[in-house]
Design an enzyme around this catalytic site. Structure first.
Site, PDB file in Angstrom:
ATOM      1  CG  LEU A   1      -1.812  -1.257   1.363  1.00  0.00           C
ATOM      2  CD1 LEU A   1      -2.640  -1.186   2.641  1.00  0.00           C
ATOM      3  CD2 LEU A   1      -2.727  -1.400   0.157  1.00  0.00           C
ATOM      4  N   PRO A   2       0.267   2.420  -0.286  1.00  0.00           N
ATOM      5  CG  PRO A   2      -1.047   3.935  -1.478  1.00  0.00           C
ATOM      6  CD  PRO A   2      -1.124   2.646  -0.725  1.00  0.00           C
TER       7      PRO A   2
ATOM      8  CB  THR B   1       8.118   2.462   1.816  1.00  0.00           C
ATOM      9  OG1 THR B   1       8.752   1.573   0.906  1.00  0.00           O
ATOM     10  CG2 THR B   1       9.171   3.253   2.570  1.00  0.00           C
TER      11      THR B   1
ATOM     12  CE  LYS C   1      11.939   1.647   0.050  1.00  0.00           C
ATOM     13  NZ  LYS C   1      12.406   1.453  -1.302  1.00  0.00           N
TER      14      LYS C   1
ATOM     15  CE  LYS D   1       5.807   6.477   1.188  1.00  0.00           C
ATOM     16  NZ  LYS D   1       5.560   5.055   1.002  1.00  0.00           N
TER      17      LYS D   1
HETATM   18  P1  NAD Z   1       0.678   2.649  -6.059  1.00  0.00           P
HETATM   19  O1  NAD Z   1       0.025   3.897  -5.609  1.00  0.00           O
HETATM   20  O2  NAD Z   1       0.918   2.405  -7.509  1.00  0.00           O
HETATM   21  O3  NAD Z   1      -0.115   1.361  -5.493  1.00  0.00           O
HETATM   22  C1  NAD Z   1      -0.751   1.297  -4.273  1.00  0.00           C
HETATM   23  C2  NAD Z   1      -2.075   0.569  -4.475  1.00  0.00           C
HETATM   24  O4  NAD Z   1      -2.701   0.379  -3.207  1.00  0.00           O
HETATM   25  C3  NAD Z   1      -3.062   1.333  -5.342  1.00  0.00           C
HETATM   26  O5  NAD Z   1      -3.442   0.505  -6.434  1.00  0.00           O
HETATM   27  C4  NAD Z   1      -4.232   1.629  -4.401  1.00  0.00           C
HETATM   28  O6  NAD Z   1      -5.485   1.617  -5.035  1.00  0.00           O
HETATM   29  C5  NAD Z   1      -4.103   0.494  -3.406  1.00  0.00           C
HETATM   30  N1  NAD Z   1      -4.747   0.725  -2.121  1.00  0.00           N
HETATM   31  C6  NAD Z   1      -4.668   1.805  -1.304  1.00  0.00           C
HETATM   32  N2  NAD Z   1      -5.387   1.587  -0.178  1.00  0.00           N
HETATM   33  C7  NAD Z   1      -5.928   0.346  -0.284  1.00  0.00           C
HETATM   34  C8  NAD Z   1      -6.767  -0.443   0.540  1.00  0.00           C
HETATM   35  N3  NAD Z   1      -7.201  -0.006   1.710  1.00  0.00           N
HETATM   36  N4  NAD Z   1      -7.131  -1.661   0.109  1.00  0.00           N
HETATM   37  C9  NAD Z   1      -6.707  -2.124  -1.088  1.00  0.00           C
HETATM   38  N5  NAD Z   1      -5.892  -1.430  -1.926  1.00  0.00           N
HETATM   39  C10 NAD Z   1      -5.517  -0.209  -1.518  1.00  0.00           C
HETATM   40  O7  NAD Z   1       2.069   2.588  -5.257  1.00  0.00           O
HETATM   41  P2  NAD Z   1       3.348   1.683  -5.607  1.00  0.00           P
HETATM   42  O8  NAD Z   1       4.264   2.456  -6.511  1.00  0.00           O
HETATM   43  O9  NAD Z   1       2.898   0.327  -5.982  1.00  0.00           O
HETATM   44  O10 NAD Z   1       4.048   1.681  -4.166  1.00  0.00           O
HETATM   45  C11 NAD Z   1       3.547   0.877  -3.107  1.00  0.00           C
HETATM   46  C12 NAD Z   1       4.526   0.974  -1.946  1.00  0.00           C
HETATM   47  O11 NAD Z   1       5.822   0.514  -2.375  1.00  0.00           O
HETATM   48  C13 NAD Z   1       4.741   2.390  -1.418  1.00  0.00           C
HETATM   49  O12 NAD Z   1       4.843   2.354  -0.021  1.00  0.00           O
HETATM   50  C14 NAD Z   1       6.049   2.826  -2.077  1.00  0.00           C
HETATM   51  O13 NAD Z   1       6.738   3.802  -1.303  1.00  0.00           O
HETATM   52  C15 NAD Z   1       6.798   1.517  -2.141  1.00  0.00           C
HETATM   53  N6  NAD Z   1       7.802   1.397  -3.215  1.00  0.00           N
HETATM   54  C16 NAD Z   1       7.513   1.822  -4.480  1.00  0.00           C
HETATM   55  C17 NAD Z   1       8.478   1.688  -5.483  1.00  0.00           C
HETATM   56  C18 NAD Z   1       8.218   2.140  -6.909  1.00  0.00           C
HETATM   57  O14 NAD Z   1       9.176   2.177  -7.700  1.00  0.00           O
HETATM   58  N7  NAD Z   1       6.967   2.458  -7.278  1.00  0.00           N
HETATM   59  C19 NAD Z   1       9.720   1.128  -5.184  1.00  0.00           C
HETATM   60  C20 NAD Z   1       9.972   0.668  -3.878  1.00  0.00           C
HETATM   61  C21 NAD Z   1       8.998   0.810  -2.912  1.00  0.00           C
END
Ligand code: NAD
Length: 295
Positions: free
Chosen positions: A65-66, A96, A171, A246
């Protein structure tokens, strides 16, 4: 085969879930945005209509999740998912989030008899798709041992950073450094180009010199220097500016907690804040280059 609940199929969770399906696991998936579920559904996952339905009979729950609030809401707050898990389920949160939130949720999970680890990842969307992520784990050795076979299907490197929350701490240290060297790389390339250098030639020189880093190696922020990076597709996809902002906020909170000076981390956070406020929050974080360019 055990059933796995996968919650949050965004940029990262989507491809991670696909790798588990490819490895033969039975997945029950849920995301708030129905469109995010389509690819997993086409690959054979069962789509649930709520997080509560997704965890039904699941022996493992994975969330991606975000931010902290989403994780807290899901497990303890409105979602109250920890009250609906099957007995003995293992919980793996790959989001994260703040160290303190990871500790709070894991303590409640443990009190209810569930093993939980924080397992944030590094490696970006390309690593998620290729199954080459680095997992940085906080929690007990025995919980990590249970999770390892699954983590190995989604990643290449698995580190045990320490107790609950330690994965998150490691992280955010990494991501603070990532922001700093991305800004530094963008600044150096922008300077060189403003003085008449070709960005591709300058990138090659840095890559073989002492300024070399992950951004010059695999994630060059200058459009057209590298194929298949967000900079070469108008900064679409990848790791969003707002997610980096964030993480830098988490690093600043952690710095206060640890009474540790983070002068460059503070500057990096301010630059990403300005960039986000200028309306670029949804672009990949390498777009910080555009903040420095002449307009
Ligand atoms: P994203 O916003 O693409 O995906 C998050 C998903 O969670 C969304 O599809 C959203 O609809 C869903 N969501 C939110 N609340 C929810 C709930 N209550 N129930 C079900 N689904 C829910 O974000 P992302 O890029 O996939 O990143 C996710 C996490 O990974 C973050 O914490 C980010 O910091 C971390 N991260 C991202 C990357 C990257 O390159 N994108 C790399 C490393 C770590």
């Amino acid at each position: 085969m055990n059933t796995i609940a996968f919650i949050g199929l965004g940029h990262m969770g989507g491809p991670m879930a696909l790798n588990l399906i490819k490895a033969g696991y039975m997945l029950q998936v849920f995301d708030l945005v129905p469109a995010s579920l389509e690819i997993a559904k086409a690959a054979g996952a069962k789509v649930a209509s709520s997080a509560m339905e997704a965890v039904k009979d699941a022996s493992v729950v994975i969330s991606m999740l975000p931010a902290s609030q989403h994780v807290e809401d899901l497990y303890l707050g409105r979602g109250n998912l920890l009250s609906h898990l099957s007995a003995g389920a293992l919980v793996i949160d790959c989001s994260t989030i703040a160290t303190q939130t990871a500790i709070t949720v894991a303590k409640v999970a443990e009190a209810k008899g569930f093993d939980m680890i924080d397992a944030p990842v590094s490696g970006g969307t390309a690593g998620a798709a290729a199954g080459t992520l680095t997992f940085i784990v906080g929690g007990s050795q025995s919980a990590l041992d249970r999770a390892r076979p699954l983590l190995e299907k989604m990643g290449k490197n698995i580190f045990h950073a320490g107790a609950h929350g330690a994965g998150q701490t490691a992280k955010i240290c990494n991501n603070m450094l990532l922001a700093i060297h991305m800004i530094g790389t963008a600044e150096a390339l922008n300077l060189g180009v403003s003085l008449g250098l070709d960005p591709k030639v300058l990138s090659e020189i840095i890559q073989k010199s002492s300024g070399r880093n992950w951004s010059t190696e695999v994630y060059n922020p200058w459009p057209g220097v590298m194929e298949n990076v967000p900079a070469s597709r108008e900064y679409q996809g990848g790791f969003g500016v707002d997610l980096m902002l964030k993480d830098l906020g988490l690093a600043m909170e952690a710095a206060l907690h640890g009474k540790s000076p983070t002068p460059l981390g503070a500057v990096a956070r301010n630059l990403y804040h300005i960039h986000s406020q200028a309306g670029q929050g949804g672009l990949d974080f390498s777009s910080i280059l555009t903040l420095l360019q002449k307009h």
